[in-house]
Write an enzyme that holds these catalytic residues in place. Structure first.
Site, short mmCIF file in Angstrom:
data_model
loop_
_atom_site.label_atom_id
_atom_site.label_comp_id
_atom_site.label_asym_id
_atom_site.label_seq_id
_atom_site.Cartn_x
_atom_site.Cartn_y
_atom_site.Cartn_z
N SER A 116 0.80 -1.23 0.00
CA SER A 116 0.00 0.00 0.00
C SER A 116 0.83 1.27 0.00
CB SER A 116 -0.93 0.01 1.22
OG SER A 116 -0.19 0.02 2.42
N LYS B 54 -6.97 3.41 8.47
CA LYS B 54 -6.04 4.39 7.91
C LYS B 54 -6.66 5.79 7.89
CE LYS B 54 -3.68 1.02 4.94
NZ LYS B 54 -3.41 0.58 3.56
#
Length: 852
Positions: free
Chosen positions: A743, A786
Site C-alpha cells: 500500500s 487508515k
C-alpha cells in the site's frame, strides 16, 4: 491385663477436626485436609515443626460438615484420639489440600479450649491409663471371661477367611501377639462398621464396655460370612475374600497400631460417587465408562498411585454439566439497551448479536455461532464478549490463548501420564457448571507451536459446528457436546491465524475509535470508573471535553482507549492528593482557629520564616472544589505533550510524502523520505522493509524513469535518465519497526516525483494504494483504520484507490465531514491531487505509451 500404657501425650494439643471418619487408638487412616483451620494447622504445626512432639495431634471426630467452614468454632466431641502424623502429602488439584497419614495413640478428654484461631488448641486429659480403669466387674475373673470370649470370636472370624492372603495371616498373628486390651479398637477399625458404632467404641473409656460393645460386632460379621457361604457355595475360595475386612498392609512402629488403607471415609465417598453416577444425566457411553472405573476403584488399594487418578477422574465426570444449561434471555429490545449502555459505537458488532437473538427466537435448537472479533488493542473486544454473555443471560468464561504452545492445553492430557489434567475447554465447563456458556478465546492469533503439538490444529475440532457436538478430550476419553457453547474469539490480526482455523470463524472487524467516539466513551465510562476507583466524586473534579480532546490528540496516539484510561487514572491520583491535603489543611486550620481565635492564621503566616515554607504551605487555604483540569493542569500532571502536529514541518522540503499504514494496533501515518546524490545509479532502501515494500520501491522508480520526459523530471545533471550518475536513498522513519505491504506504492511515487521535480507535496495530504508497472492504482485493505489515523493526525485530504470507494461507507459521518477524499485509478490522478496546482505534463501520459 495389668500392663501399663507407655504412651505419654502433651497436656496441650492442637485439634484436627474431622467430619465423618473416626480414628481409634492403634489404627491408621488417611484423611483429607481442606478447611481453613485444618490447613493452617498443617502448615504451622506439621510442616514447620522440628520435634516429634509437634507431630502429635488431637483428632476430634463427628464435627459439623467442614464444607461450611464458618468463622465460629463448631461444637466439639468430648472425647478424641491423640494421633501421630506419619506422612503429609500436598496437592493443588482440584483445590489446595493435604492428605495426612495418621496413627492413633490413645484416647483423651477435652478439659478446656485454650484458643480457636488460627486453629483450635485445647488442654486435654489423657485416658486409656489401664491401671486407672475402674474395675466395675464383680471379680477380675469376669473381665477375663469377656476377654476370652472376645478372643474366641476374633479367632473364629479370622479362620473363616482365606489364610493364604498375607493380610489375613498377619491379622491372625496379631491376635496372639498384641495385648488383649488393644484388640477391641483394632478389630473395630478393621471390620465393616458404621461411624456411629466407631464413635460408641471411642466413647467407651472402660475396657469392660469396649469388650461388651465389640463382641456383637464380631458375631454379626461371623453370621454374615456364614450366610454368604451358604448362598454362594460353588465359589468358596472367593467367599473368603469377600468379607468386609479391609486389607492390612503393615504394622507401624507403635505397638498395637495397624495401618488402615481404606478407611470408612473413602468407602462413603465411593458410595456417594456411585450414587452420583446413577443419578447423573450423562450419556450412555460416559455412564458405562464410569461404572467400569468405579468397579476398578473398589478393588484398588488406596496406596496405589492410580487410585487418586481414578477417583479424580470420576469426580470430574459427575461434576461436568452434561445436560445442565441456562435459559437464554431473548428480549431483543432489552438486549439492545444493555449493549448500548455497556459499549458506545460498535454498531456492526451489536447488530450481529441481535441477529443471533432474533434467530434463536425462531429456532430454539440453533447451534452456537463461532465469532471472531478482530481489531486493535483497547477497543473493547474482551469486554464485548462479557456483555454478550450478560445479554443472553449465560455464564461467561475466558480462556487466554496467548503463548499457548501445547495442544494438551486444549485437548487435555491422556490419563496414562502423571499429573494429567483435562484441557481448558472441559475445565472451563466444569467451572461454569452449564453446557451452554459463552467462551471467550482471547488472543487466538498469538497461539504458539512446539514439539508438543499445534494448539491451533486442536482448536479446529472445537470451533467446527459440524464436529464439536462430539468433542473428545484426551483426559475424558468420551465425547462431550459443545454445540450449545457460544464461542467468541478475539485477535489483533488475521494474518497469523492458520487458514483452516480462520475458515471456521465468522470475522467481525472492530475498528479503532474516532476522536468524537473517544470523547463520548471517556465521559460515559472511563472517567466515572476512574472516579469510583479513586474515591472521588464529580463535585471534586471536573474534566471538560476540551481537556479530553487535548489528552487524546497530544498525550495518546492509539486506536483504542486503554492508554487514555491510564491518563485519566494519573489525573485522578493527582487530584486525590490535592483533596487529601485539603482535608488535612481544613482540619489544621480549624484547630488553629479554636486555639488562637480568628487572627491566629494571619499571625502564623506573617511570622513564617523563609525556611519554614512547608509549615506555611500546610496552613494555606484548601483548593476550591471542583478542581478544574485545564491545559495548565494537564502539563503539571502529565508533563509536556508527547505528540505534536509536526506534519507541516516535516514536509517543508522536497522529497517527503505522507502515507497511511495499517498495523495490528490500528492505523497510523507513515512518512517516506527520499534523497539523491552522485553515484552509480543505485537504489538504497532503509527502515526495516519487507520484500513486498522493496518491490514497490523498484516499481515506483521504474515507472518514474519511463515517464520522466512527460513530467519533465530530471536528475541533478539535467538528464531524463533519473539514475544516470545518481544514487537514490529511500528511508522510512521508525526504523525499529518492521514494515511491509504494497500500500505504500503511491506514496513512494509521490515522494520521488517531489524529489526530482523540486516541488513540495501538500502538507495536508495522505495517501495509500498499490501500484502497477503501467501506472494503475490497485485497492488495499484497512481503509477505515487508515482514514481514522489521518484524521487523528489532523490531515484534511486523503487519496485512496478508486476501487476502495465502497469502503468509505464504513467511515463515521462526522469524520467524513472533516475530510475530503480523492479516489484515483491511475498515478496521474494521484500526482495531480498531491501537489498544489496539479502535476502538469507536456502530453498527458496514457497507459500504453509508457516505456522503460
Amino acid at each position: 491385663m495389668s500392663s501399663v500404657n507407655p504412651i505419654q501425650i502433651p497436656s496441650r494439643l492442637p485439634l484436627l477436626l474431622t467430619h465423618e471418619s473416626v480414628l481409634l487408638p492403634g489404627s491408621t487412616m488417611r484423611t483429607s485436609v481442606d478447611t481453613a483451620r485444618n490447613l493452617q494447622l498443617v502448615r504451622s504445626r506439621l510442616l514447620k515443626g522440628t520435634s516429634l512432639q509437634s507431630t502429635i495431634l488431637g483428632v476430634i471426630p463427628n464435627t459439623p460438615d467442614p464444607a461450611s467452614d464458618s468463622q465460629d468454632l463448631p461444637p466439639l466431641h468430648r472425647i478424641g484420639t491423640a494421633a501421630l502424623a506419619v506422612q503429609v502429602v500436598g496437592s493443588n488439584w482440584p483445590k489446595p489440600h493435604y492428605t495426612l497419614l495418621i496413627t492413633g495413640l490413645c484416647r483423651f478428654q477435652i478439659v478446656q479450649v485454650l484458643k480457636e484461631k488460627p486453629y483450635p488448641v485445647a488442654e486435654v486429659e489423657q485416658l486409656d491409663r489401664l491401671e486407672e480403669f475402674p474395675n466395675t466387674c464383680k471379680t477380675r475373673e469376669e473381665l477375663g471371661e469377656l476377654s476370652e470370649q472376645f478372643y474366641r470370636y476374633s479367632v473364629q472370624l479370622v479362620e473363616m477367611l482365606d489364610m493364604s492372603v498375607p493380610a489375613v495371616a498377619k491379622l491372625r498373628r496379631l491376635l496372639d501377639s498384641l495385648p488383649r486390651e488393644a484388640l477391641p479398637d483394632i478389630l473395630t477399625s478393621i471390620i465393616r462398621t458404621s461411624n456411629k458404632e466407631k464413635l460408641q467404641i471411642l466413647d467407651a473409656v472402660s475396657l469392660e464396655d469396649r469388650f461388651k460393645m465389640t463382641i456383637p460386632l464380631l458375631v454379626r460379621q461371623i453370621e454374615g460370612l456364614k450366610l454368604l457361604q451358604k448362598t454362594r457355595k460353588p465359589k468358596q475360595d472367593d467367599d473368603k475374600r469377600v468379607i468386609a475386612i479391609r486389607p492390612i498392609r503393615r504394622i507401624t512402629h507403635i505397638p498395637g497400631a495397624l495401618e488402615d488403607e481404606e478407611e470408612e471415609e473413602d468407602n462413603d465417598d465411593i458410595v456417594m460417587l456411585e450414587k452420583k453416577i446413577r443419578t447423573s444425566s450423562m450419556p450412555e457411553q460416559a455412564h458405562k465408562v464410569c461404572v467400569k472405573e468405579i468397579k476398578r476403584l473398589k478393588k484398588m488399594p488406596q496406596s496405589m498411585p492410580e487410585y487418586a487418578l481414578t477417583r479424580n477422574y470420576l469426580e470430574l465426570m459427575v461434576e461436568l454439566p452434561w445436560n445442565k444449561s441456562t435459559t437464554d434471555r431473548l428480549d431483543i429490545r432489552a438486549a439492545r439497551i444493555l449493549l448500548d449502555n455497556d459499549h458506545y459505537a460498535m454498531e456492526k458488532l451489536k447488530r450481529r448479536v441481535l441477529e443471533y437473538l432474533a434467530v434463536r427466537q425462531l429456532k430454539n435448537n440453533l447451534k452456537g455461532p463461532i465469532l471472531c472479533f478482530v481489531g486493535p488493542p483497547g477497543v473493547g473486544k474482551t469486554s464485548v464478549g462479557r456483555s454478550v454473555a450478560k445479554t443472553l443471560g449465560r455464564e461467561f468464561h475466558r480462556i487466554a490463548l496467548g503463548g499457548v504452545c501445547d495442544q494438551s492445553d486444549i485437548r487435555g492430557h491422556r490419563r496414562t501420564y502423571v499429573g494429567s489434567m483435562p484441557g481448558r475447554i472441559i475445565n472451563g465447563l466444569k467451572t461454569v457448571g452449564v453446557n451452554n456458556p459463552v467462551f471467550l478465546l482471547d488472543e487466538v492469533d498469538k497461539l504458539g507451536k512446539s514439539l508438543q503439538g499445534d494448539p491451533a490444529a486442536a482448536l479446529l475440532e472445537v470451533l467446527d459446528p459440524e464436529q464439536n457436538h462430539n468433542f473428545t478430550d484426551h483426559y475424558l476419553n468420551v465425547a462431550f457436546d459443545l454445540s450449545q457453547v457460544l464461542f467468541i474469539a478475539t485477535a489483533n490480526t488475521t494474518a497469523t491465524i492458520p487458514p483452516a482455523l480462520l475458515d471456521r470463524m465468522e470475522i467481525i472487524q472492530v475498528p479503532g475509535y474516532t476522536q468524537e467516539e473517544k470523547i463520548e466513551i471517556a465521559h460515559r465510562h472511563l472517567i466515572p470508573k476512574q472516579l469510583e476507583q479513586h474515591g472521588l466524586t464529580p463535585q471534586q473534579i471536573q474534566i471538560p471535553q476540551l481537556t479530553t480532546l487535548a489528552i487524546i490528540t497530544r498525550y495518546t496516539r492509539e486506536a483504542g482507549v486503554r492508554s487514555l484510561d491510564r491518563k485519566f487514572g494519573a489525573i485522578c491520583r493527582a487530584v486525590a492528593v490535592k483533596v487529601a491535603e485539603g482535608q488535612h489543611k481544613e482540619a489544621k486550620l480549624d484547630r488553629s482557629d479554636v486555639a488562637d481565635g480568628e487572627g491566629c492564621k494571619e499571625h502564623v503566616l506573617e511570622d513564617a520564616k523563609p525556611e519554614s515554607i512547608g509549615d506555611a504551605a500546610d496552613l494555606a487555604l484548601p483548593p476550591e472544589m471542583p478542581i478544574l483540569i485545564d491545559s495548565h493542569a494537564l502539563k503539571d500532571i502529565l508533563g509536556p505533550p508527547l505528540y505534536e502536529l509536526e506534519v507541516s514541518e516535516r514536509l517543508s522540503q522536497p522529497g517527503v510524502a505522507i502515507g497511511l499504514a495499517w498495523t495490528p494496533l490500528g492505523g497510523k501515518i507513515m512518512f517516506v523520505e527520499a534523497s539523491r546524490m552522485d553515484g552509480e545509479g543505485q537504489l538504497t532502501l532503509t527502515g526495516q522493509l519487507g520484500d513486498v515494500m522493496k518491490e514497490s520501491a523498484h516499481l515506483a522508480i521504474s515507472w518514474l524513469r519511463s515517464n520522466a520526459k512527460k513530467y519533465h523530471l530530471t536528475n541533478a545533471f539535467g538528464s531524463f535518465d533519473l539514475l544516470d550518475n545518481t544514487d537514490i536513498h529511500l528511508h522510512f522513519p521508525a526504523g525499529a519497526v518492521t514494515k511491509d505491504g504494497p500500500s505504500a506504492g503511491v506514496t513512494i511515487v509521490t515522494c520521488l516525483a517531489s524529489l526530482f521535480s523540486g516541488r513540495l507535496v501538500r502538507s495536508d495530504v495522505a495517501m495509500t494504494g498499490e501500484i502497477t508497472l503501467r501506472g494503475l492504482v490497485l485497492p488495499v485493505g484497512g481503509i477505515k483504520d487508515k482514514v481514522l489515523a489521518a484524521h487523528r493526525a489532523g490531515l484534511k485530504h486523503i487519496i485512496i484507490p478508486q476501487r476502495n470507494e465502497k469502503d468509505l461507507e464504513e467511515i463515521p459521518s462526522n469524520v467524513k465531514q472533516d475530510l475530503s477524499f480523492v479516489t484515483a485509478s491511475c498515478l496521474d490522478e494521484v500526482l495531480n491531487a498531491a501537489f498544489d496546482g496539479g502535476f502538469t505534463v507536456k502530453t498527458r501520459p496514457g497507459l500504453t505509451d509508457s516505456k522503460l
